[in-house]
Design an enzyme around this catalytic site. Structure first.
Site, PDB file in Angstrom:
ATOM      1  N   HIS A  12       0.873  -1.178   0.000  1.00 35.65           N
ATOM      2  CA  HIS A  12       0.000   0.000   0.000  1.00 35.65           C
ATOM      3  C   HIS A  12       0.907   1.224   0.000  1.00 35.65           C
ATOM      4  CE1 HIS A  12      -3.577   2.410   1.637  1.00 35.65           C
ATOM      5  NE2 HIS A  12      -2.545   3.242   1.688  1.00 35.65           N
TER       6      HIS A  12
ATOM      7  N   ARG B  49      -9.311  14.174   2.784  1.00 35.38           N
ATOM      8  CA  ARG B  49      -9.157  14.783   4.110  1.00 35.38           C
ATOM      9  C   ARG B  49      -7.699  14.658   4.517  1.00 35.38           C
ATOM     10  NH1 ARG B  49      -8.190   9.758   6.518  1.00 35.38           N
ATOM     11  NH2 ARG B  49      -9.621   8.134   5.839  1.00 35.38           N
TER      12      ARG B  49
HETATM   13  P1  ADP Z   1     -10.671   1.135   2.737  1.00 32.06           P
HETATM   14  O1  ADP Z   1     -11.604   2.134   2.148  1.00 32.06           O
HETATM   15  O2  ADP Z   1     -11.358   0.199   3.660  1.00 32.06           O
HETATM   16  O3  ADP Z   1      -9.454   1.798   3.274  1.00 32.06           O
HETATM   17  P2  ADP Z   1      -9.083   0.275   0.445  1.00 32.06           P
HETATM   18  O4  ADP Z   1      -9.671   0.071  -0.904  1.00 32.06           O
HETATM   19  O5  ADP Z   1      -8.289   1.519   0.645  1.00 32.06           O
HETATM   20  O6  ADP Z   1     -10.241   0.204   1.501  1.00 32.06           O
HETATM   21  O7  ADP Z   1      -8.212  -0.997   0.799  1.00 32.06           O
HETATM   22  C1  ADP Z   1      -7.717  -1.217   2.101  1.00 32.06           C
HETATM   23  C2  ADP Z   1      -6.560  -2.216   2.076  1.00 32.06           C
HETATM   24  O8  ADP Z   1      -6.939  -3.455   1.463  1.00 32.06           O
HETATM   25  C3  ADP Z   1      -5.365  -1.782   1.273  1.00 32.06           C
HETATM   26  O9  ADP Z   1      -4.510  -0.940   2.006  1.00 32.06           O
HETATM   27  C4  ADP Z   1      -4.719  -3.102   0.926  1.00 32.06           C
HETATM   28  O10 ADP Z   1      -4.004  -3.624   2.011  1.00 32.06           O
HETATM   29  C5  ADP Z   1      -5.896  -4.002   0.671  1.00 32.06           C
HETATM   30  N1  ADP Z   1      -6.284  -4.021  -0.753  1.00 32.06           N
HETATM   31  C6  ADP Z   1      -7.214  -3.236  -1.315  1.00 32.06           C
HETATM   32  N2  ADP Z   1      -7.343  -3.492  -2.631  1.00 32.06           N
HETATM   33  C7  ADP Z   1      -6.466  -4.480  -2.930  1.00 32.06           C
HETATM   34  C8  ADP Z   1      -6.133  -5.214  -4.110  1.00 32.06           C
HETATM   35  N3  ADP Z   1      -6.754  -4.986  -5.262  1.00 32.06           N
HETATM   36  N4  ADP Z   1      -5.192  -6.174  -4.035  1.00 32.06           N
HETATM   37  C9  ADP Z   1      -4.587  -6.423  -2.855  1.00 32.06           C
HETATM   38  N5  ADP Z   1      -4.857  -5.792  -1.709  1.00 32.06           N
HETATM   39  C10 ADP Z   1      -5.786  -4.824  -1.717  1.00 32.06           C
HETATM   40  P1  ADP Z   2      -6.799   5.721   7.486  1.00 32.65           P
HETATM   41  O1  ADP Z   2      -6.485   5.089   6.180  1.00 32.65           O
HETATM   42  O2  ADP Z   2      -6.236   7.109   7.565  1.00 32.65           O
HETATM   43  O3  ADP Z   2      -6.511   4.911   8.677  1.00 32.65           O
HETATM   44  P2  ADP Z   2      -9.736   5.321   7.913  1.00 32.65           P
HETATM   45  O4  ADP Z   2     -10.752   5.690   6.903  1.00 32.65           O
HETATM   46  O5  ADP Z   2      -9.636   3.921   8.313  1.00 32.65           O
HETATM   47  O6  ADP Z   2      -8.362   5.953   7.375  1.00 32.65           O
HETATM   48  O7  ADP Z   2     -10.046   6.178   9.196  1.00 32.65           O
HETATM   49  C1  ADP Z   2      -9.311   7.280   9.527  1.00 32.65           C
HETATM   50  C2  ADP Z   2      -9.511   7.578  10.971  1.00 32.65           C
HETATM   51  O8  ADP Z   2     -10.757   8.202  11.127  1.00 32.65           O
HETATM   52  C3  ADP Z   2      -9.537   6.372  11.865  1.00 32.65           C
HETATM   53  O9  ADP Z   2      -8.273   6.036  12.359  1.00 32.65           O
HETATM   54  C4  ADP Z   2     -10.427   6.817  12.968  1.00 32.65           C
HETATM   55  O10 ADP Z   2      -9.688   7.439  13.992  1.00 32.65           O
HETATM   56  C5  ADP Z   2     -11.313   7.828  12.340  1.00 32.65           C
HETATM   57  N1  ADP Z   2     -12.616   7.284  12.094  1.00 32.65           N
HETATM   58  C6  ADP Z   2     -13.030   6.599  11.012  1.00 32.65           C
HETATM   59  N2  ADP Z   2     -14.318   6.283  11.100  1.00 32.65           N
HETATM   60  C7  ADP Z   2     -14.739   6.769  12.277  1.00 32.65           C
HETATM   61  C8  ADP Z   2     -15.985   6.770  12.959  1.00 32.65           C
HETATM   62  N3  ADP Z   2     -17.066   6.187  12.459  1.00 32.65           N
HETATM   63  N4  ADP Z   2     -16.044   7.377  14.146  1.00 32.65           N
HETATM   64  C9  ADP Z   2     -14.968   7.953  14.676  1.00 32.65           C
HETATM   65  N5  ADP Z   2     -13.774   7.995  14.088  1.00 32.65           N
HETATM   66  C10 ADP Z   2     -13.648   7.414  12.916  1.00 32.65           C
HETATM   67 MG    MG Z   3      -8.154   2.951   2.157  1.00 35.09          MG
END
Ligand code: ADP
Ligand code: ADP
Ligand code: MG
Length: 649
Positions: free
Chosen positions: A208, A296
């Site tokens: 990633h 963001r």
């Molecule tokens: P989220 O919105 O939950 O963050 P992402 O699409 O950014 O979802 O994917 C989260 C993680 O899942 C990535 O950081 C990676 O580790 C894994 N991942 C996502 N898409 C792929 C892919 N096409 N092949 C392999 N790993 C993936």
């Molecule tokens: P990142 O890839 O930066 O970890 P995420 O989309 O998983 O991004 O979330 C970013 C951050 O936003 C999380 O670590 C968490 O602290 C906060 N967050 C996400 N969803 C929620 C939620 N439903 N309520 C509170 N905090 C949230």
């Molecule tokens: Mg993601």
């Protein structure tokens, strides 16, 4: 520049924004829920407004209340932090309709990137490589299965509305597709109220790598990449910048694609374009694909700040207040290497189970940036993300920055709260990671080696005993004793299931011997510092009836009161209790029902995760003490099984 801004968030990111605003001479208004009355972000801000109940839906997600608070406090702008309302286009529109400025992109830019399928389609148009797959509207089961076959297994089924790793399923072979589709959909429907999915190629040896971008609505620059491959359950654990093995060509290709993505939607403010990269055999310019854009400031933004010297929050405020981009691409350079580790209250051996509780003692090391929203004495509440802090280190080389991270983790002191500190420490010392061999499967593959339980050395136990007896401070070993020899005191400690008896023999004000079974540890105070068997003692604190020795990321010992031996708890397998405070999402058990060990009796939701509560043994349900929708405290009795009837011979 604004003279007052309101920060529509809590925790470390609210504190982080307040610090930069203050440095820029901008007044800050914090908002807080019932659970956060005494929180650090409230204490730091110039003013604070109470906005409602502890649950996010009653406070931090209430856009109308937050906007009204901003207007009343005389703020000109609202900074959303991350999470909560930060990627909510309706909120942006409401902020603007109220005559305020949203510190972030436009509602239309957020919308364009809000759903993964639409974002992918847009990126194809902008000439950005996307993961091969199907991201169209047709959601028919058979149709999707056919597309999966064409793409070639393994494939990923992903919720188009996904985030935080939810609604995502890896499918290895055609036979598993239908089940995976079903479970991804149901998780997505629950988490996002949208069960649409896309199917894409699962990239082998995935890394990633994401690019920090910054736009002013007209143009954009990138501030290089971050590698976030160290993940568990698709959630980031340790991040770094730049990415190991990055080449000039690859950086130019990825940076260029990210800037095209941002410019395609007229992006304004800080954003992150996430790519999945094929890490097999080094980085190749034809081996990276767009996954999604986070519109963001990102949790891991500090590593970018460390290598570029840019304060991203300062840039956010400057651009939001109408300035153009603070730098052109050519001005931006990388200096050294940086790491960030996310310190969470969570029980790693129990499957990263979020923990709650009071931070009886919390001290961050010098030599690292610690971004935090809590202090000693604060609670990790069940209502929010259980992050305690982010530790960020920087160094001239990757090797030095990683050693600094490792040292910072070792010097971090958290007592009386379960954390992932030892796990982070083990990661920082992982050989493959040290060599820069990162991929998203690393943690999963090496989990067993990364969660080795600590083994206290006799010196650690001796130190805990001396602390328990109050012999480490002030007058030394003679404290509390009449001055005749030999002075001896006994102390009982408990660590997990094990009871440890020790006897302290006082030799002088600065010398004691601690007898542990067959072994004797010599404690000597030299130049005001205690040494145990010739080695300088680690830090130690006593909080209530717990002694924490800060060796091996913190070793906790309970002080056993000899008058209260009955406190040793016997496990009651008849009672199923809430392991942490949370919301009862589902109850499956019915009175009179026959259950088997391991059967799911209820589901508890706490800190963004669902936990199945299982029957500890075979039996018959005697009583169900909760209903779906109830908010329960830790230890609350949920289900009781009938007593086991004694075997009659
Ligand atoms: P989220 O919105 O939950 O963050 P992402 O699409 O950014 O979802 O994917 C989260 C993680 O899942 C990535 O950081 C990676 O580790 C894994 N991942 C996502 N898409 C792929 C892919 N096409 N092949 C392999 N790993 C993936
Ligand atoms: P990142 O890839 O930066 O970890 P995420 O989309 O998983 O991004 O979330 C970013 C951050 O936003 C999380 O670590 C968490 O602290 C906060 N967050 C996400 N969803 C929620 C939620 N439903 N309520 C509170 N905090 C949230
Ligand atoms: Mg993601």
């Amino acid at each position: 520049m604004f003279d007052t801004i309101l920060i529509a968030n809590r925790g470390e990111i609210a504190c982080r924004v307040i610090e930069t605003a203050r440095a820029m001479g901008v007044r800050t208004v914090a908002v807080y829920s019932d659970a956060d009355r005494a929180a650090r972000h409230v204490a730091l801000a110039d003013a604070a407004v109470h906005i409602g109940g502890a649950a996010p839906a009653d406070s931090y997600l209430r856009g109308d209340v937050i906007i009204a608070a901003a207007r009343r406090a005389g703020a000109q702008a609202i900074h959303p932090g991350y999470g909560f309302l930060s990627e909510n286009p309706e909120f942006v529109e409401e902020v603007e309709a109220a005559g305020l400025i949203f510190v972030g992109p436009s509602a239309s830019a957020i919308r364009a990137m809000g759903l993964k399928d639409a974002a992918k389609a847009l990126m194809v148009e902008a000439g950005v490589p996307v993961v091969p797959g199907y991201h169209g509207k047709n959601q028919d089961d058979a149709f999707l299965a056919e597309r999966a076959g064409e793409i070639g297994y393994p494939v990923l089924v992903k919720a188009v509305a996904g985030g935080g790793g939810k609604g995502m399923r890896l499918v290895e072979k055609a036979g598993d597709f239908a089940d995976a589709l079903e479970s991804a959909r149901s998780e997505a429907a629950k988490a996002f109220g949208n069960d649409a999915v896309l199917v894409e190629k699962y990239i082998q040896h995935p890394r990633h790598i994401e690019v920090q971008v910054f736009g002013d609505g007209k143009g954009a620059v990138h501030l290089f990449e971050r590698d976030c491959s160290l993940q568990r359950r698709h959630q980031k654990v340790i991040e770094e910048a730049p990415a190991p093995g990055m080449t000039k060509e690859m950086r130019a290709a990825m940076g260029g694609a990210a800037v095209r993505a941002a410019e395609a939607i007229g992006y304004s403010g800080a954003g992150t374009v996430e790519f999945i990269v094929d890490g097999a055999g080094g980085l190749r310019t034809d081996g990276f694909w767009f996954m999604e854009m986070n519109t963001r400031l990102q949790v891991e933004h500090p590593v970018t700040e460390a290598i570029t010297g840019v304060d991203l929050v300062e840039w956010q405020l400057r651009v939001a207040s109408g300035e153009g981009l603070p730098a052109v691409q050519e001005d931006l350079t990388i200096t050294g290497h940086a790491f960030e580790a996310r310190l969470y209250a969570e029980d790693v051996p129990k499957g990263f189970l979020p923990a709650t509780g009071r931070l009886a003692h919390l001290r961050f090391p010098t030599g690292a940036r610690a971004d935090t929203g809590v202090r000693t004495g604060d609670e990790i509440s069940p209502f929010y993300d259980p992050m305690i802090a982010k530790l960020i280190t920087h160094g001239p080389t990757r090797d030095v920055a990683l050693r600094r991270l490792s040292a910072a983790l070792e010097a971090c002191e958290v007592a009386d709260t379960v954390t992932n500190l030892a796990f982070l420490g083990a990661l920082a010392r992982h050989d493959g990671f040290a060599r820069g061999e990162v991929d998203t499967g690393l943690i999963g593959r090496d989990l067993d080696a990364l969660v080795v339980p600590p083994m206290p050395a006799p010196q650690d136990v001796a130190l805990a005993g001396l602390a328990a007896l109050g012999l480490l401070d002030g007058g030394g070993c003679e404290t509390g004793f009449a001055l005749w020899a030999p002075l001896e005191r006994d102390q009982m400690l408990r660590r997990g299931e094990e009871e440890i008896a020790l006897r302290v023999r006082v030799l002088s004000g600065n010398a004691c011997d601690v007898v542990l079974g067959e072994q004797t540890v010599e404690a000597r105070r030299i130049g005001g510092r205690w040494q145990l068997d010739g080695h300088i003692a680690p830090e130690v604190v006593v909080t209530g009836s717990l002694v924490t020795v800060f060796a091996q990321y913190g070793l906790g010992f309970d002080i056993v009161d000899p008058l209260d031996r009955s406190s040793a708890r016997g496990g009651d397998s008849a009672l199923i209790e809430a392991p942490m405070p949370g919301l009862v999402k589902a109850v499956f058990a019915r009175a009179g029902q026959v259950v088997k060990a391991g059967d799911r009796l209820a589901v508890l939701e706490a800190m963004k995760m669902e936990h199945a509560l299982l029957a500890a043994r075979d039996g018959v349900v005697a009583e169900v003490m909760v209903a779906r929708g109830a908010q329960v405290v830790a230890g609350a009795a949920l289900v009781r099984l009938e007593e086991e009837t004694a075997e009659v011979a």
